[in-house]
Write a protein that holds these residues in place. Structure first.
Motif, PDB file in Angstrom:
ATOM      1  N   TRP A 170       0.828  -1.208   0.000  1.00  0.00           N
ATOM      2  CA  TRP A 170       0.000   0.000   0.000  1.00  0.00           C
ATOM      3  C   TRP A 170       0.862   1.258   0.000  1.00  0.00           C
ATOM      4  CZ3 TRP A 170      -4.944   0.722  -1.084  1.00  0.00           C
ATOM      5  CH2 TRP A 170      -5.807  -0.386  -1.042  1.00  0.00           C
ATOM      6  N   HIS A 171       2.067   1.183   0.496  1.00  0.00           N
ATOM      7  CA  HIS A 171       2.951   2.355   0.522  1.00  0.00           C
ATOM      8  C   HIS A 171       4.018   2.291  -0.568  1.00  0.00           C
ATOM      9  CE1 HIS A 171       1.198   3.991   4.171  1.00  0.00           C
ATOM     10  NE2 HIS A 171       1.246   2.777   4.713  1.00  0.00           N
ATOM     11  N   ALA A 172       3.874   1.365  -1.519  1.00  0.00           N
ATOM     12  CA  ALA A 172       4.825   1.294  -2.630  1.00  0.00           C
ATOM     13  C   ALA A 172       4.702   2.566  -3.476  1.00  0.00           C
ATOM     14  CB  ALA A 172       4.537   0.063  -3.492  1.00  0.00           C
ATOM     15  N   PRO A 173       5.812   3.137  -3.932  1.00  0.00           N
ATOM     16  CA  PRO A 173       5.748   4.374  -4.721  1.00  0.00           C
ATOM     17  C   PRO A 173       5.166   4.140  -6.107  1.00  0.00           C
ATOM     18  CG  PRO A 173       8.007   3.567  -4.599  1.00  0.00           C
ATOM     19  CD  PRO A 173       7.198   2.698  -3.683  1.00  0.00           C
ATOM     20  N   VAL A 174       4.320   5.058  -6.531  1.00  0.00           N
ATOM     21  CA  VAL A 174       3.693   5.023  -7.854  1.00  0.00           C
ATOM     22  C   VAL A 174       3.861   6.409  -8.466  1.00  0.00           C
ATOM     23  CG1 VAL A 174       1.574   4.664  -9.167  1.00  0.00           C
ATOM     24  CG2 VAL A 174       2.005   3.308  -7.103  1.00  0.00           C
ATOM     25  N   ARG A 175       4.167   6.449  -9.759  1.00  0.00           N
ATOM     26  CA  ARG A 175       4.282   7.724 -10.450  1.00  0.00           C
ATOM     27  C   ARG A 175       3.137   7.859 -11.444  1.00  0.00           C
ATOM     28  NH1 ARG A 175       7.793  11.678 -10.665  1.00  0.00           N
ATOM     29  NH2 ARG A 175       9.245  10.523  -9.339  1.00  0.00           N
ATOM     30  N   LEU A 176       2.251   8.825 -11.188  1.00  0.00           N
ATOM     31  CA  LEU A 176       1.168   9.121 -12.113  1.00  0.00           C
ATOM     32  C   LEU A 176       1.723   9.936 -13.276  1.00  0.00           C
ATOM     33  CD1 LEU A 176      -1.651  10.139  -9.588  1.00  0.00           C
ATOM     34  CD2 LEU A 176      -1.189   7.898 -10.578  1.00  0.00           C
TER      35      LEU A 176
END
Length: 455
Positions: A170-176
């Motif tokens: 849930w806290h994994a980084p994601v780049r929009l």
């Protein structure tokens, strides 16, 4: 003449006829004994005697085991650990004993459970297939409208991906990522932040349907109403966007949270998706989903707004899957086709908005200017794949009609590649497109497709 004691016959060792000239020879020491090298034996076929009867191959005698012994062998038989003779005896016994046959079946099923399958992950399309099978047998009393089915399916697929996530995921980084003006841009968040973004933007549809706003009463609203009717709204960014745009709502939701979003955001998001599908189903086919949904700078009818939300749900589900290194399949072909059709219908207005902003070739550079409702210069957009098709995109006016007789360019793209271009995940220059015709028209349409993306 022979003496009275001479019993040798002619031709035998020691006989008078043996030797040269018929002279008598001395007796040999081995006379009367069998030869040291045996003479060849006569063949039985040459003896004139009847041949012996042919005997068949010796077959192994089957094991004769008692019932308790055979029952004790069932476990080994299920594990394929019996010898050939024991296997034959057990299988012959199973044809006669029903109790042992039932026990053997249960043991075989248990052995199957001990073998780990290739993958323990459920097929993402399993839910859709099960529901399709159920609905063909017993249709629902209030069916989901066709224009809401893709949103229902994509939210269910994303929820299935999220259900086993731990805190780390849930806290994994994601780049929009999206496209703005002439260049790509991005925003860093987490998996929980992406779901919060979907919750905030889906709230625009909830407001149109009369449901509660997930952002509460303090959510940014567009008091002046929509300034564009279509896809040509200003999609620039967070700072200069109208108050009720998806970007402003997302930033307000993130900023209003006391802590960064966590897994607790999944529950409100999923409850809202169920409420949207349920409420849209109650509107029925009579309204044809024409209820307007405001995106701050532009409006979409409800049927297109839910297609838009399904498209964004799929795109961000892929973002999340990439962040946790998990495969994620595209939507079903009929749903993918609907998303592509929406993007194709939005292209003329987006192209006109870019032209007004000085980002596309001005209309006065063209030789053919047409009024609303008339055929004009067109680009043929050919989308290949199971969700594809062909669309004629009017180039000079969003109110013009696409015409094959006025076709000046032809672009071919894969269905998933086109969707990633429309999501801002692929730049117009990198889009693997087959291109024929007016280069400026092709460039303008590809950049307009990328401009459909937003945060």
């Amino acid at each position: 003449m022979n003496g009275p004691d001479d019993t040798s016959g002619p031709g035998e060792p020691g006989s008078p006829g043996d030797g040269d000239g018929g002279q008598d020879a001395a007796p040999r020491p081995d006379a009367g004994r069998p030869p040291r090298i045996p003479l060849p034996r006569a063949s039985v076929e040459d003896s004139g005697l009847p041949l012996p009867a042919a005997s068949g191959p010796l077959l192994p005698q089957p094991l004769r085991l008692e019932h308790p012994v055979l029952k004790s062998l069932l476990g080994a038989w299920a594990l394929a650990a019996c010898s050939a003779e024991e296997t034959a005896a057990v299988e012959e016994h199973l044809g006669d004993c029903g109790a042992c046959a039932d026990e053997a079946r249960r043991l075989r099923e248990a052995v199957g459970l001990l073998q780990r399958p290739d993958s323990l992950d459920l097929d993402p399309g399993l839910r859709t297939r099960v529901l399709d099978g159920c609905l063909t047998r017993r249709p629902p009393r209030i069916p989901v409208p066709p224009w809401a089915q893709s949103y229902d399916a994509e939210t269910a697929r994303l929820d299935a991906l999220l259900q086993d996530f731990g805190d780390a995921e849930w806290h994994a980084p994601v780049r929009l990522r999206w496209f703005r003006g002439q260049e790509a841009t991005s925003r860093r968040t987490t998996v929980a932040g992406v779901i919060a973004h979907l919750l905030a933007v889906d709230g625009l549809v909830a407001l149109a349907l009369g449901l509660d706003d997930p952002l509460g009463t303090g959510a940014p609203r567009d008091a002046a109403g929509p300034r564009e009717t279509g896809a040509g709204a200003d999609r620039a960014g967070e700072a200069d966007a109208p108050p009720g745009t998806p970007a402003r709502r997302t930033e307000a939701f993130w900023a209003g949270s006391r802590f960064p979003p966590t897994r607790s955001v999944r529950g409100p998001w999923r409850e809202q998706t169920h409420a949207l599908v349920r409420t849209a189903s109650f509107t029925g086919e009579e309204g044809h989903g024409a209820l307007p949904v405001s995106y701050g700078g532009f409006e979409l009818p409800l049927r297109d707004a839910l297609l838009d939300r399904a498209f964004e749900c799929w795109v961000h589900a892929e973002d999340i899957a990439d962040a946790v290194d998990y495969p994620y399949a595209p939507p079903a072909p009929r749903h993918l086709h609907g998303m592509i059709d929406l993007a194709a219908r939005m292209l003329p207005e987006t192209l006109a908005a870019r032209r007004r902003a000085g980002l596309a070739t001005p209309s006065h550079h063209t030789r053919h200017l047409v009024s609303a409702g008339r055929p004009g210069r067109s680009l043929r957009l050919e989308i290949e794949g199971s969700g594809g098709g062909q669309w004629l995109i009017p180039l000079d006016s969003p109110a013009a009609v696409g015409s094959a007789d006025h076709e000046v360019a032809h672009v071919a793209l894969d269905d998933v590649e086109f969707c990633r271009l429309a999501a801002g995940h692929v730049s117009p220059e990198e889009a693997a497109a087959g291109q024929v015709g007016d280069r400026e028209a092709i460039r303008d349409v590809l950049f307009a497709a990328a401009s459909l993306s937003r945060m």
